[in-house]
Design a protein around this motif. Structure first.
Motif, PDB file in Angstrom:
ATOM      1  N   SER A 139      22.813 -26.706  10.481  1.00 51.17           N
ATOM      2  CA  SER A 139      22.471 -26.492   9.077  1.00 51.17           C
ATOM      3  C   SER A 139      21.841 -27.712   8.430  1.00 51.17           C
ATOM      4  O   SER A 139      21.168 -27.597   7.405  1.00 51.17           O
ATOM      5  N   VAL A 140      22.043 -28.900   9.020  1.00 55.03           N
ATOM      6  CA  VAL A 140      21.607 -30.136   8.363  1.00 55.03           C
ATOM      7  C   VAL A 140      20.342 -30.721   8.982  1.00 55.03           C
ATOM      8  O   VAL A 140      19.487 -31.258   8.270  1.00 55.03           O
ATOM      9  N   TYR A 144      12.930 -32.899   5.534  1.00 54.02           N
ATOM     10  CA  TYR A 144      13.019 -32.501   4.134  1.00 54.02           C
ATOM     11  C   TYR A 144      11.928 -33.171   3.304  1.00 54.02           C
ATOM     12  O   TYR A 144      11.503 -34.303   3.589  1.00 54.02           O
ATOM     13  N   ILE A 349      27.599 -33.774   0.589  1.00 50.36           N
ATOM     14  CA  ILE A 349      26.468 -32.892   0.830  1.00 50.36           C
ATOM     15  C   ILE A 349      26.828 -31.492   0.368  1.00 50.36           C
ATOM     16  O   ILE A 349      27.963 -31.040   0.539  1.00 50.36           O
ATOM     17  N   GLN A 351      25.064 -27.495   0.226  1.00 49.60           N
ATOM     18  CA  GLN A 351      23.981 -26.579   0.572  1.00 49.60           C
ATOM     19  C   GLN A 351      24.335 -25.184   0.076  1.00 49.60           C
ATOM     20  O   GLN A 351      24.443 -24.233   0.834  1.00 49.60           O
ATOM     21  N   THR A 357      19.216 -28.717  -0.609  1.00 43.53           N
ATOM     22  CA  THR A 357      20.264 -29.522   0.000  1.00 43.53           C
ATOM     23  C   THR A 357      20.462 -30.747  -0.876  1.00 43.53           C
ATOM     24  O   THR A 357      19.520 -31.524  -1.083  1.00 43.53           O
TER      25      THR A 357
END
Length: 401
Positions: A139-140, A144, A349, A351, A357
């Motif tokens: 997911s990370v 970006y 973090i 999301q 994010t």
């Protein structure tokens, strides 16, 4: 009778010695020879450590075995967010030349990272190669960019729709009277950071192995210009036009590493020797690499106050503005900052949506920055923070398409 007892004792001692000899005479090295800390911060170096192919300096690894057949590797501040990472049941094998033990395997750390390891060990040195996969990479791990710089302007007000910053500041119920002031501070911080972050970074990549890379600016940063743009209500097209005038270059690999240690805890681990080396190069300074590694040793071994004195002496050569600001803070704040450099910078973090994010500092982790700003402005801002329920400041990221 006495003679018989003496002969019995001699026989027992001989049996014990023979037993010990049978245990170790067929081993390359006795446990006591390789039970030690190997380090890449001292000369001669006893540890050659690579992380996904990148050399890590200023690190230590402990090894312990009871029988020279299996042992335990303990990585010290190598995996981001883990002070120590024990790897058990390491099988030792004789090398083809019979001059070292070799080993390899796979282990899962306490934060869920998978570590594939391989190495070579002698009483004098250890070679260790790590291939790491973070638990939350699915997911990370992405490249970006920042959301559009978007505002809606009417005759009465200008509403910020999206931008590079994430700012969430709320007051406690008993402090509602200061809410208008806090809203102004929030708006000001949002406007400035919406400009500052894209001025510094073009994009940010979090790799599945924990590496952090980015395209960062080599252009000068003029804070007066940033404030002016923040107050100008420019369109996204106008703002992008300004960014095209700036120069961005890829960051060297191995300056920073990330890890998500639970549902929302995020840590950023900095490779201090590599960063100091880059700073000296950018300042046109030639500093012996041994001195840089020595600073890494100081970070690991020295107490923060002594380190502060050493960095002050180093900064007479570097004359680095950011380092100058940091060295002005009180000892407690400096100690906290140094713990971040050793153990990783604690962040959070979120999301909550697929398009955003948020990686940010919370109220507790913002304390050093509040103290630094307080020292620069010669104001005590600690009392203000006690009135706040939440103070979350960081970046708003969206996956590059």
């Amino acid at each position: 009778m006495k003679t018989s007892k003496k002969l019995f004792y001699v026989a027992c001692m001989a049996l014990l010695l023979v037993s010990c000899e049978k245990t170790y005479n067929d081993k390359l090295f006795w446990p006591g020879e390789i039970n030690q800390e190997y380090g890449s911060y001292i000369k001669p170096y006893t540890l050659d450590l690579t992380y996904s192919g990148e050399k890590l300096a200023g690190k230590t690894v402990n090894f312990k075995t009871e029988d020279s057949e299996t042992g335990t590797l303990t990585l010290n501040n190598v995996i981001p967010g883990e002070n120590t990472t024990p790897i058990n049941d390491v099988q030792l094998n004789e090398s083809g030349e019979k001059d070292a033990y070799t080993f390899n395997g796979t282990s899962v750390t306490k934060t869920g990272a998978e570590v594939k390891y391989s190495g070579r060990i002698t009483p004098k040195a250890m070679q260790l190669s790590l291939e790491v996969t973070m638990a939350h990479y699915g997911s990370v791990a992405n490249t970006y960019v920042f959301p559009a710089y978007s505002h809606t302007t009417t005759e009465e007000v200008t509403v910020r729709n999206s931008g590079a910053s994430y700012v969430n500041i709320t007051v406690k119920e008993e402090s509602e009277s200061i809410k208008p002031i806090i809203l102004q501070i929030k708006q000001m911080a949002t406007n400035v950071l919406d400009v500052l972050f894209p001025y510094i970074l073009k994009d940010l990549t979090l790799e599945r192995n924990g590496l952090v890379t980015a395209n960062y600016t080599t252009s000068s940063i003029n804070f007066d210009e940033i404030i002016e743009i923040a107050n100008a209500n420019k369109t996204d097209a106008e703002f992008k036009s300004l960014l095209r005038q700036r120069t961005y270059v890829p960051s060297p690999i191995g300056l920073a590493y990330w890890n998500q240690t639970d549902d929302n805890s995020f840590v950023l681990q900095l490779n201090i020797p590599a960063i100091i080396s880059l700073i000296t190069q950018n300042n046109g300074q030639e500093i012996d690499n041994q001195l840089i590694i020595g600073i890494g040793e100081a970070l690991i071994k020295s107490d923060p106050i002594r380190l502060k004195l050493a960095l002050s002496a180093l900064n007479t050569v570097l004359n680095n503005q950011i380092l100058t600001y940091i060295l002005k803070v009180d000892d407690a704040t400096f100690t906290m900052l140094m713990s971040w450099l050793k153990n990783g910078i604690p962040m959070e973090i979120s999301q909550t949506t697929k398009d955003h994010t948020y990686i940010y500092f919370n109220k507790e982790s913002l304390t050093p920055f509040v103290n630094i700003i307080s020292s620069l402005l010669k104001m005590d801002l600690k009392e203000v923070t006690t009135l706040l329920d939440k103070m979350e400041i960081g970046v708003d990221l969206t996956i590059q398409q």
